[in-house]
Scaffold this active site. Sequence first.
Site, PDB file in Angstrom:
ATOM      1  N   ARG A  54       0.789  -1.219   0.000  1.00 47.20           N
ATOM      2  CA  ARG A  54       0.000   0.000   0.000  1.00 47.20           C
ATOM      3  C   ARG A  54       0.823   1.271   0.000  1.00 47.20           C
ATOM      4  NH1 ARG A  54      -3.330  -3.527   2.090  1.00 47.20           N
ATOM      5  NH2 ARG A  54      -1.368  -4.377   2.762  1.00 47.20           N
ATOM      6  N   THR A  55       1.723   1.377   0.979  1.00 50.85           N
ATOM      7  CA  THR A  55       2.390   2.663   1.194  1.00 50.85           C
ATOM      8  C   THR A  55       3.247   3.017  -0.021  1.00 50.85           C
ATOM      9  OG1 THR A  55       2.371   2.170   3.536  1.00 50.85           O
ATOM     10  CG2 THR A  55       3.777   3.970   2.837  1.00 50.85           C
ATOM     11  N   LYS A  82      25.521  -5.813  -2.119  1.00 54.01           N
ATOM     12  CA  LYS A  82      26.981  -5.895  -2.273  1.00 54.01           C
ATOM     13  C   LYS A  82      27.689  -5.224  -1.103  1.00 54.01           C
ATOM     14  CE  LYS A  82      26.520  -5.640  -7.297  1.00 54.01           C
ATOM     15  NZ  LYS A  82      26.683  -4.736  -8.446  1.00 54.01           N
ATOM     16  N   ARG A 104      11.327   3.968   4.100  1.00 46.09           N
ATOM     17  CA  ARG A 104      10.823   2.954   5.032  1.00 46.09           C
ATOM     18  C   ARG A 104      11.983   2.065   5.429  1.00 46.09           C
ATOM     19  NH1 ARG A 104       5.541  -0.831   4.895  1.00 46.09           N
ATOM     20  NH2 ARG A 104       4.694   1.189   5.491  1.00 46.09           N
ATOM     21  N   HIS A 132       4.630   6.229  11.679  1.00 46.63           N
ATOM     22  CA  HIS A 132       4.165   6.107  10.299  1.00 46.63           C
ATOM     23  C   HIS A 132       3.191   7.278  10.080  1.00 46.63           C
ATOM     24  CE1 HIS A 132       3.016   4.531   6.547  1.00 46.63           C
ATOM     25  NE2 HIS A 132       2.665   3.313   6.858  1.00 46.63           N
TER      26      HIS A 132
HETATM   27  C1  NCD Z   1       1.467  -1.092   8.261  1.00 46.38           C
HETATM   28  C2  NCD Z   1       2.941  -0.895   8.324  1.00 46.38           C
HETATM   29  O1  NCD Z   1       3.691  -1.427   7.499  1.00 46.38           O
HETATM   30  O2  NCD Z   1       3.337  -0.156   9.193  1.00 46.38           O
HETATM   31  N1  NCD Z   1       0.893  -1.113   7.021  1.00 46.38           N
HETATM   32  C3  NCD Z   1       0.764   0.050   6.280  1.00 46.38           C
HETATM   33  O3  NCD Z   1       1.697   0.775   6.065  1.00 46.38           O
HETATM   34  N2  NCD Z   1      -0.459   0.341   5.812  1.00 46.38           N
HETATM   35  C4  NCD Z   1       0.929  -2.015   9.257  1.00 46.38           C
HETATM   36  C5  NCD Z   1       1.453  -3.420   9.317  1.00 46.38           C
HETATM   37  O4  NCD Z   1       2.536  -3.731   8.850  1.00 46.38           O
HETATM   38  O5  NCD Z   1       0.740  -4.226   9.919  1.00 46.38           O
END
Ligand code: NCD
Length: 313
Positions: A54-55, A82, A104, A132
């Site tokens: 999603r993100t 590497k 991320r 987040h």
């Molecule tokens: C979450 C995350 O990766 O922090 N998902 C998201 O970004 N929508 C929640 C999760 O991993 O459960």
Amino acid sequence: MRHLLSVADLGVDGIEEVMRVTDSFVEVSERSIPKVPALRGKTIVSLFYEDSTRTRLSFETAAKRLSADTMNFSVSSSSVKKGESLRDTVLTIEAMGIDAVVVRHASAGVPWQVANWVDAAVINAGDGWHEHPTQALLDCYTIRKEHPARSLAGLHVAIVGDVKHSRVARSDVLAFTLLGARVTLVAPPTLLPPSLEGWPVKVSHDIGGVLPDVDVVYLLRMQKERQTEALLPSLREYTAMYGLTRRRAALLPDDAIVMHPGPMNRGVEIAAEVADLPRSVITRQVANGVAVRMAVLFLMLAANPKEVAVLDG
Ligand code: NCD
């Protein structure tokens, strides 16, 4: 706003501003050609050291709808394999000329480190168990749109599940309470943070007792990849004690909504049929996520974010 690392960077005014600008981008998203030239010539890089559906897609779609150029960095096919360090990777990417990095990483604090190394704007797309912020923004926007109260002030939100390992929970608690909601965390003691000192929340271990009193129930996945010990006897036991089964969902007030950041594990934290009820707004969270991220990128990168005229196709 130079970087977006934590919900705390925004404060109430910052959240309100993102919500306002998001309204414009929801309108853009509903057009037959949902694209505006607002960020033409800007380059946005996704630097994802952790899996994401999603993100990552949401930021990419948001950037494209603003006419920005996008670069995608995926650890599995990069020189990280590497032995290249995070700092060298980031400096290499920056040398190509970029305007924003969406990061991320499995370690808390990485987006702050990256922000110290680069001139580009840095957006935290999830750092370890920590934060987040864009998820919290899209959750606030979704509650304001989907709950009949049209505001978070005075609402009661229950966040249910693996709060301990959840960056979403940490950012949501900050954002929901800043906007005036009351938050109750519902989880077995092993899935709560060791200390809740300073968290403006209540805690309950009795989901059946909490549900009749909530406006929003926000479910979390069991984040097994972040757990290093056996925190539960079994998933079946978790579902029996804390899962949002159909029977439990019937305890909710008529206008209460069900939310989940995804990915869902149907049959564990949420029953398959509950995820598909009209009161479940999980796919609307995803849809709003694109408009919220357009708003964030626009506010951070547009030459003149006050100039609404750039939103004209
Ligand atoms: C979450 C995350 O990766 O922090 N998902 C998201 O970004 N929508 C929640 C999760 O991993 O459960």
